[in-house]
Scaffold this active site. Structure first.
Site, mmCIF file in Angstrom:
data_model
loop_
_atom_site.group_PDB
_atom_site.id
_atom_site.type_symbol
_atom_site.label_atom_id
_atom_site.label_comp_id
_atom_site.label_asym_id
_atom_site.label_seq_id
_atom_site.Cartn_x
_atom_site.Cartn_y
_atom_site.Cartn_z
ATOM 1 N N ASP A 88 0.844 -1.192 0.000
ATOM 2 C CA ASP A 88 0.000 0.000 0.000
ATOM 3 C C ASP A 88 0.883 1.248 0.000
ATOM 4 O O ASP A 88 2.025 1.218 -0.467
ATOM 5 C CB ASP A 88 -0.963 -0.037 1.189
ATOM 6 C CG ASP A 88 -2.275 0.673 0.910
ATOM 7 O OD1 ASP A 88 -2.296 1.911 0.921
ATOM 8 O OD2 ASP A 88 -3.291 -0.008 0.685
ATOM 9 N N ASP A 89 0.390 2.341 0.510
ATOM 10 C CA ASP A 89 1.062 3.643 0.463
ATOM 11 C C ASP A 89 2.445 3.592 1.138
ATOM 12 O O ASP A 89 2.738 2.690 1.922
ATOM 13 C CB ASP A 89 0.169 4.666 1.171
ATOM 14 C CG ASP A 89 0.457 6.098 0.757
ATOM 15 O OD1 ASP A 89 1.441 6.339 0.039
ATOM 16 O OD2 ASP A 89 -0.327 6.969 1.162
ATOM 17 N N LYS A 165 -3.872 -0.725 -6.631
ATOM 18 C CA LYS A 165 -4.862 -0.015 -5.825
ATOM 19 C C LYS A 165 -4.658 1.469 -6.085
ATOM 20 O O LYS A 165 -3.567 2.001 -5.866
ATOM 21 C CB LYS A 165 -4.679 -0.329 -4.336
ATOM 22 C CG LYS A 165 -5.621 0.473 -3.439
ATOM 23 C CD LYS A 165 -5.357 0.209 -1.962
ATOM 24 C CE LYS A 165 -6.188 1.127 -1.078
ATOM 25 N NZ LYS A 165 -5.904 0.916 0.371
ATOM 26 N N ASP A 167 -5.885 5.269 -5.309
ATOM 27 C CA ASP A 167 -6.592 6.052 -4.288
ATOM 28 C C ASP A 167 -7.047 7.410 -4.834
ATOM 29 O O ASP A 167 -6.886 7.710 -6.021
ATOM 30 C CB ASP A 167 -5.678 6.215 -3.071
ATOM 31 C CG ASP A 167 -6.411 6.042 -1.756
ATOM 32 O OD1 ASP A 167 -7.621 6.330 -1.696
ATOM 33 O OD2 ASP A 167 -5.769 5.625 -0.770
ATOM 34 N N GLU A 200 -12.257 5.067 -4.635
ATOM 35 C CA GLU A 200 -12.888 6.384 -4.682
ATOM 36 C C GLU A 200 -13.706 6.652 -3.428
ATOM 37 O O GLU A 200 -14.252 7.737 -3.267
ATOM 38 C CB GLU A 200 -13.745 6.467 -5.961
ATOM 39 C CG GLU A 200 -14.366 7.794 -6.276
ATOM 40 C CD GLU A 200 -15.784 7.926 -5.746
ATOM 41 O OE1 GLU A 200 -16.371 9.007 -5.895
ATOM 42 O OE2 GLU A 200 -16.306 6.946 -5.177
ATOM 43 N N TRP A 201 -13.815 5.641 -2.545
ATOM 44 C CA TRP A 201 -14.478 5.720 -1.241
ATOM 45 C C TRP A 201 -16.008 5.800 -1.342
ATOM 46 O O TRP A 201 -16.681 6.161 -0.369
ATOM 47 C CB TRP A 201 -13.968 6.892 -0.399
ATOM 48 C CG TRP A 201 -12.494 7.108 -0.420
ATOM 49 C CD1 TRP A 201 -11.522 6.140 -0.376
ATOM 50 C CD2 TRP A 201 -11.798 8.354 -0.499
ATOM 51 N NE1 TRP A 201 -10.283 6.697 -0.418
ATOM 52 C CE2 TRP A 201 -10.411 8.065 -0.483
ATOM 53 C CE3 TRP A 201 -12.213 9.678 -0.555
ATOM 54 C CZ2 TRP A 201 -9.444 9.050 -0.546
ATOM 55 C CZ3 TRP A 201 -11.234 10.669 -0.617
ATOM 56 C CH2 TRP A 201 -9.883 10.354 -0.620
ATOM 57 N N GLY A 202 -16.562 5.507 -2.503
ATOM 58 C CA GLY A 202 -18.013 5.486 -2.645
ATOM 59 C C GLY A 202 -18.677 6.834 -2.680
ATOM 60 O O GLY A 202 -19.904 6.926 -2.578
ATOM 61 N N ARG A 218 -14.265 0.695 -4.243
ATOM 62 C CA ARG A 218 -14.667 0.868 -2.854
ATOM 63 C C ARG A 218 -16.068 1.492 -2.794
ATOM 64 O O ARG A 218 -16.386 2.424 -3.532
ATOM 65 C CB ARG A 218 -13.662 1.740 -2.129
ATOM 66 C CG ARG A 218 -12.387 1.004 -1.743
ATOM 67 C CD ARG A 218 -12.522 0.298 -0.404
ATOM 68 N NE ARG A 218 -12.688 1.293 0.623
ATOM 69 C CZ ARG A 218 -11.682 1.989 1.151
ATOM 70 N NH1 ARG A 218 -10.443 1.790 0.761
ATOM 71 N NH2 ARG A 218 -11.917 2.886 2.086
ATOM 72 N N ASP A 222 -12.680 4.263 4.742
ATOM 73 C CA ASP A 222 -11.753 3.271 5.285
ATOM 74 C C ASP A 222 -12.382 2.521 6.462
ATOM 75 O O ASP A 222 -12.966 3.124 7.366
ATOM 76 C CB ASP A 222 -10.477 3.952 5.771
ATOM 77 C CG ASP A 222 -9.626 4.459 4.623
ATOM 78 O OD1 ASP A 222 -9.983 4.187 3.457
ATOM 79 O OD2 ASP A 222 -8.612 5.122 4.883
#
Length: 420
Positions: A88-89, A165, A167, A200-202, A218, A222
């Site tokens: 990840d990041d 992934k 973000d 995109e976190w929805g 997504r 989170d």
């Protein structure tokens, strides 16, 4: 030969996209791209693997990634389908090099990402990486890919990356559809099949548009290692079930199983609901130190088989009363997967009739308990009953007792009414 075929498909799809854009038929080109993704074998079932963020956050290095890959093999999880090892990041340097390329952080990934991908591939698994549809990643520690989509996609492909992934931090305020589409088109031309996970976190209902761009998206913010966060993520994800299918999956975020914030019953519920929703199963704990109890949850093959069922239909919540929920999913072989989920603080009785599941009321059924790993008897032939502990669940697969019942011109089976 495979590279030439992929290259031909990419060129063909680019031509179709141009024609679609000129004719205004964007949905047709999107459908063809979805078919292209499936032709590469990407995401036919929900992706399974491990991601570094939930447990390690920015505290990652190549030793941790290698040892996690080793642990996936030694625990038997890799053999069960957990094949993606995702960084990840925080893996990159703060700035690009003189040619504008992303560079692995020398202090933590001295061998570089390609060498790490080679190591993971040697174990029979795949490597994933992280970037952002903005100018910086969410940690602010490294550059995002906005404005560098094609360059970064080529870089990832040259390194042997298998999963991205992507973000949504520190962007220019433009439409996420446009920004995520740019990386999607770049990945098409990269010359290597790379699973594309849209994060995109929805916020702008990505289920309604992301299926023509990537393999998962997504549906919320989170997740945290808390009961309230996990149940909220499940509810948000449930709303979009009709948009999921082979090659395109709703993503309620990574698993928290094993990180210590929930009870074993809550973790079992977490895993069961993610499985029946056909969510990506991305382990978020430190596998190297995971307890046997957590490994038994993550390694429950019968539950995994529900998640990986080739029919590819997302399970849905079909009943909710007083925090007592029934979730169900059609499976291949004319079977039904069921989760009885008690979200209350008291033991609760559950009853589900065959008719509620779209089954003939009088049909004799086999009921398999996926956590007890045994067939269970039903006192009355036309329904299933159980007592479920607080915050716990029961998970079953129901099927006809004899094959002849499945072959009677469908008279013992109707497609469940809970489908959209």
């Amino acid at each position: 030969m495979e590279r030439r075929v992929i290259g031909f498909l990419v060129v063909l799809l680019q031509l179709v996209s141009c024609v679609g854009a000129l004719s205004g038929n964007a949905s047709n080109s999107g459908s063809l791209y979805a078919a292209f993704l499936l032709s590469n074998g990407i995401g036919r079932t929900p992706p399974m693997g491990w991601n570094s963020w939930n447990h390690f956050h920015c505290r990652i290095d190549e030793w941790t990634i290698k040892k996690t890959a080793d642990a996936l093999v030694s625990t038997g999880l890799a053999a069960l389908g957990y094949k993606y090892v995702n960084i990840d990041d925080c893996w990159g340097e703060a700035n690009r090099d003189s040619r504008g390329n992303l560079v692995a952080r020398k202090s933590t990934f001295p061998s570089g990402i390609k060498a790490l991908a080679d190591y993971v591939h040697s174990k029979g698994m795949k490597l994933g990486i992280y970037s952002d549809a903005g100018y910086r990643t969410c940690s602010k520690t490294m550059p995002g890919s906005l404005g560098h989509e094609e360059q970064d996609a080529r870089t990832f492909a040259s390194w042997g990356v298998d999963y991205l992934k992507y973000d949504n931090c520190y962007h220019d305020g433009s439409s996420p559809q446009n920004r995520f589409a740019r990386m999607s088109y770049a990945l098409r031309k990269a010359g290597r099949p790379i699973l594309y996970s849209i994060c995109e976190w929805g916020e702008q209902n990505p289920a309604t548009w992301a299926g023509t761009l990537g393999n998962s998206w997504r549906t919320g913010g989170d997740i945290q290692d808390k009961w309230e966060s996990m149940t909220s993520a499940a509810d948000q994800n449930d709303a979009w079930g009709r948009f999921a299918g082979p090659g395109r999956w709703n993503d309620p975020d990574m698993l928290e199983v094993g990180n210590g914030g929930m009870s074993i019953e809550e973790y079992r519920s977490h895993f069961s609901i993610w499985a029946i929703m056909k969510a990506p199963l991305l382990i978020g704990c430190d596998i190297k130190s995971a307890s046997r109890a957590m490994l038994r949850i993550l390694g429950n093959k019968e539950v995994i088989d529900v998640n990986q069922d080739p029919l590819g239909i997302q399970g849905r919540k079909i009943r909710s009363r007083a925090d007592q929920e029934v979730w169900a999913v059609p499976l291949s072989g004319r079977r039904i997967g069921i989760v009885l989920w008690n979200r209350s603080w008291s033991r609760a009785p559950f009853t589900v009739s065959w008719r509620e599941l779209g089954l003939a009321p009088s049909a004799p059924m086999l009921v398999r308990d996926l956590w007890l790993h045994k067939f269970v008897s039903t006192r009355q032939r036309y329904r299933l009953t159980a007592i479920v502990s607080p915050h716990a669940c029961k998970m079953y697969v129901v099927s006809a007792q004899t094959q002849s019942l499945l072959e009677t011109n469908g008279s013992q089976w109707s497609m469940p009414a809970f489908l959209p």
